[in-house]
Design an enzyme around this catalytic site. Structure first.
Site, PDB file in Angstrom:
ATOM      1  CE1 TYR A  63      -3.018  -3.147   0.348  1.00  0.00           C
ATOM      2  CE2 TYR A  63      -3.752  -2.335   2.075  1.00  0.00           C
ATOM      3  CZ  TYR A  63      -4.221  -3.339   1.490  1.00  0.00           C
ATOM      4  OH  TYR A  63      -5.131  -3.705   2.032  1.00  0.00           O
ATOM      5  CB  SER A 215     -14.281  -3.792  -0.031  1.00  0.00           C
ATOM      6  OG  SER A 215     -13.295  -3.744  -0.736  1.00  0.00           O
ATOM      7  N   PRO A 216     -16.620  -4.373   2.699  1.00  0.00           N
ATOM      8  CG  PRO A 216     -16.677  -3.727   4.890  1.00  0.00           C
ATOM      9  CD  PRO A 216     -15.612  -4.081   4.140  1.00  0.00           C
ATOM     10  CG  LEU A 217     -19.263  -0.429   3.606  1.00  0.00           C
ATOM     11  CD1 LEU A 217     -18.891   1.058   4.252  1.00  0.00           C
ATOM     12  CD2 LEU A 217     -20.603  -0.330   4.179  1.00  0.00           C
ATOM     13  N   GLY A 218     -18.489  -2.284  -0.814  1.00  0.00           N
ATOM     14  CA  GLY A 218     -18.398  -2.620  -1.649  1.00  0.00           C
ATOM     15  C   GLY A 218     -17.480  -1.631  -2.375  1.00  0.00           C
ATOM     16  NE  ARG A 219     -12.777  -3.340  -5.181  1.00  0.00           N
ATOM     17  CZ  ARG A 219     -11.955  -3.588  -4.540  1.00  0.00           C
ATOM     18  NH1 ARG A 219     -11.464  -2.951  -3.678  1.00  0.00           N
ATOM     19  NH2 ARG A 219     -11.255  -4.899  -4.481  1.00  0.00           N
ATOM     20  N   GLY A 220     -17.254   1.357  -1.227  1.00  0.00           N
ATOM     21  CA  GLY A 220     -18.027   2.524  -0.904  1.00  0.00           C
ATOM     22  C   GLY A 220     -19.381   2.504  -1.984  1.00  0.00           C
ATOM     23  CG  PHE A 221     -21.222   1.338  -5.947  1.00  0.00           C
ATOM     24  CD1 PHE A 221     -21.491   2.734  -6.137  1.00  0.00           C
ATOM     25  CD2 PHE A 221     -22.869  -0.280  -6.828  1.00  0.00           C
ATOM     26  CE1 PHE A 221     -22.163   3.265  -7.383  1.00  0.00           C
ATOM     27  CE2 PHE A 221     -22.893   0.688  -7.275  1.00  0.00           C
ATOM     28  CZ  PHE A 221     -23.004   2.099  -8.229  1.00  0.00           C
TER      29      PHE A 221
END
Length: 343
Positions: A63, A215-221
């Site tokens: 990263y 990414s539990p929030l779908g990469r913010g989507f």
């Protein structure tokens, strides 16, 4: 350990009993992928996370090409005893902007020593192989990782995005505490790769391995805040992501709108509902939503208080069954798994 008054609580990863906060903080976005980050705000976000009992911090040597580990090391200075520190190795950037996977035993040790220096710590609590190297027997890689445990430089071992076959081979060498993989309402591959108990999820649980969804929030989507591809900055990698472009964006927006409608019924945000769904998948599940801002961190932490009924879970499964999202997980699908799920 998280403070006694933490709204997040704790969960245990692995049979050897690695106790962590029930929700972690993914730190990648503080160094790459999602546009510019403010260093002061990033460090303040880490500090606020610790105040709220979010004590599992997740980083990697890739990263920002080491920048993220340095930032996390700076943020936890003087606070090490209150942190469960996770980092990863095996990925590196190539001169042409690609990614190289290297699971050779000698690379394991070199990467670990470099991470310890950047993080300014003497031991890593959870050390992951970021992607399995198909050219190197995983037994050799995990064997080298196990040597770090024996030397006291690492406490627990993890795998990231590994197949069911690789998990079985790895645990024959050394206990694995955690499997980190993408898991959310729009990425449910863990549940469907394989059949029955031979899914990745089933095999991990068969061996007592905790699940750490990134990414539990779908990469913010899944927060519902992204309404158009134009909402992404010029240096945000999602502008070229298969799920955020063309017809896939429109199709996925309908999925998000359905999640948001249910969230409004429940009096929570779409992101909190999506995160609560992940948390409800089992006591062995510890999601690591990423953010570089305190306001979003606090919203995520509040998801710990959202209790979903059987009806809520059934409605969410109907809205977002496995395979519901349009578009691939990565521009280059080979990046999803270092080894194929069929291996």
């Amino acid at each position: 350990m998280p403070p006694a008054t933490s709204p997040v609580g704790t969960r245990t990863l692995g049979r050897d009993g690695l106790t962590v906060s029930a929700q972690g903080l993914g730190c990648m976005g503080m160094s790459q992928m999602y546009g510019a980050a403010d260093r002061t705000e990033s460090i303040a976000t880490v500090h606020r996370a610790l105040e709220l009992g979010v004590t599992l911090l997740d980083t990697s040597d890739v990263y920002g090409s080491g920048h993220n580990e340095e930032l996390v090391g700076e943020a936890i200075a003087g606070r090490r005893d209150g942190v469960q520190l996770a980092t990863k190795f095996s990925l590196s950037r190539t001169p042409d902007g690609g990614v190289r996977i290297d699971g050779r035993p000698e690379n394991v040790r070199a990467c670990a020593e470099a991470s310890l220096r950047r993080l300014r710590v003497e031991v890593i609590d959870l050390y992951y192989q970021h992607r399995v190297d198909p050219r190197v027997p995983i037994e050799d890689t995990v064997g080298a990782m196990a040597e770090l445990v024996a030397e006291g430089k690492v406490r627990h071992l993890g795998l990231s995005e590994a197949s069911a076959a690789s998990i079985r081979r790895a645990v024959a060498v050394h206990p694995i505490a955690a499997l980190q993989s993408e898991w959310s309402l729009w990425t449910r591959d863990l549940e469907v790769h394989g059949a029955g108990r031979d899914t990745v999820l089933g095999v991990a649980r068969e061996h007592g391995i905790g699940i750490v969804p990134f990414s539990p929030l779908g990469r913010g989507f899944l927060t519902g805040a992204i309404r158009s591809p134009e909402d992404f900055g010029e240096d945000d990698w999602r502008r070229g992501h298969p799920r955020f472009t063309g017809e896939a964006f429109t199709a996925n927006l309908r999925l998000v709108d359905a999640v948001r409608a249910l969230a409004q019924e429940r009096g929570v945000t779409a992101g909190q509902l999506a995160l609560a769904w992940v948390l409800a998948q089992g006591e062995d599940v510890v999601p690591i939503p990423g953010t570089k801002r305190r306001a979003y961190l606090e919203e995520n932490v509040a998801a710990a208080a959202v209790e979903l009924s059987a009806e809520d879970l059934a409605r969410l499964d109907a809205i977002a069954p496995p395979g519901a999202a349009a578009g691939g997980r990565y521009v280059d699908s080979s990046y999803a798994y270092g080894d194929s799920p069929e291996r």
